[in-house]
Design an enzyme around this catalytic site. Structure first.
Site, PDB file in Angstrom:
ATOM      1  N   GLY A  46       1.134 -14.463  -5.785  1.00  0.00           N
ATOM      2  CA  GLY A  46       1.883 -13.221  -5.818  1.00  0.00           C
ATOM      3  C   GLY A  46       2.049 -12.686  -4.419  1.00  0.00           C
ATOM      4  CD  GLN A  51       0.404  -8.942  -0.300  1.00  0.00           C
ATOM      5  OE1 GLN A  51       0.965  -9.171  -1.370  1.00  0.00           O
ATOM      6  NE2 GLN A  51      -0.639  -9.632   0.139  1.00  0.00           N
ATOM      7  CB  CYS A  99      -5.814 -10.306  -0.878  1.00  0.00           C
ATOM      8  SG  CYS A  99      -4.370  -9.293  -0.512  1.00  0.00           S
ATOM      9  CG  LEU A 100      -1.304 -14.451   0.211  1.00  0.00           C
ATOM     10  CD1 LEU A 100       0.188 -14.624  -0.049  1.00  0.00           C
ATOM     11  CD2 LEU A 100      -1.925 -15.761   0.645  1.00  0.00           C
ATOM     12  CG  HIS A 141      -4.023  -8.870  -6.213  1.00  0.00           C
ATOM     13  ND1 HIS A 141      -5.278  -9.087  -5.717  1.00  0.00           N
ATOM     14  CD2 HIS A 141      -3.181  -8.969  -5.147  1.00  0.00           C
ATOM     15  CE1 HIS A 141      -5.206  -9.305  -4.414  1.00  0.00           C
ATOM     16  NE2 HIS A 141      -3.934  -9.244  -4.048  1.00  0.00           N
ATOM     17  CD  GLU A 142       0.634  -9.711  -5.646  1.00  0.00           C
ATOM     18  OE1 GLU A 142       1.108  -9.067  -4.689  1.00  0.00           O
ATOM     19  OE2 GLU A 142      -0.232 -10.604  -5.482  1.00  0.00           O
ATOM     20  CG  HIS A 145      -0.677  -5.598  -2.470  1.00  0.00           C
ATOM     21  ND1 HIS A 145      -1.382  -5.418  -1.305  1.00  0.00           N
ATOM     22  CD2 HIS A 145      -1.086  -6.795  -2.967  1.00  0.00           C
ATOM     23  CE1 HIS A 145      -2.173  -6.446  -1.089  1.00  0.00           C
ATOM     24  NE2 HIS A 145      -2.025  -7.306  -2.097  1.00  0.00           N
TER      25      HIS A 145
END
Length: 188
Positions: A46, A51, A99-100, A141-142, A145
């Site tokens: 995702g 991000q 997480c990226l 999670h997304e 953000h």
């Protein structure tokens, strides 16, 4: 299509609520296409617009289930409903995520096992996604953000302190830090 730099935890765009998308334009369509390319290059499951430095309520997702079936899409201006969390500590083997924007690390985090997400896709058509398990984790999670929350913000005190030590050691707490998948190597 270009792979966009992914912001790392200290960037202010990651800690501010994203704005709704007013209109789906060619620029929005290009952003979503670039987000897919970036997510795939990372690789990730995702990626939210904040991000990649864009404070808009958009995220893309991809996942392959146990049978190898693909699940992929985008959600613009999502709303999220979730089943209440089961009480207790997260299972480090089954409930860890990464997480990226905090690359190379994973920590246990309890998430709801079932969610409903609504929004629109790039064509402006309504989207309704009811999922459980890992897919529900991706959606939560997304969505976080888009509200300026990183998963590390939800960790227990011990793991949160560990993330702060890692961030300090790697110099990730400063605004503007980013990495470009496939181009930059991180000391993770």
């Amino acid at each position: 299509m270009p792979v966009l730099p992914i912001r790392i935890m200290g960037d202010p765009v990651l800690h501010a609520p994203a704005e709704p998308v007013a209109e789906i334009t060619d620029e929005i369509r290009q952003l979503v296409a670039d987000m897919y390319d970036t997510m795939d290059a990372a690789p990730g499951v995702g990626l939210a617009a904040p991000q990649v430095g864009v404070g808009l309520r958009i995220y893309v997702y991809t996942y392959q289930d146990d049978d190898g079936q693909p699940w992929r899409g985008e959600i613009i201006n999502p709303e999220l409903w979730m089943r209440p969390l089961e009480p207790g500590a997260p299972d480090p083997d089954d409930e860890s995520e990464g997480c990226l924007s905090f690359p190379g690390e994973r920590f246990p985090l309890r998430r709801s096992d079932e969610v409903l997400v609504t929004g629109t896709d790039l064509s402006g058509s309504p989207v309704e996604i009811r999922v459980d398990g890992w897919r529900a984790r991706i959606m939560q999670h997304e969505f976080d953000h888009l509200d300026g929350i990183l998963y590390i913000d939800r960790l227990d005190d011990s793991d949160w302190k560990t993330t702060q030590k890692i961030a300090k050691k790697r110099g990730w707490g400063r605004p503007g830090n980013a990495w470009t998948p496939g181009v930059d190597e991180l000391d993770a």
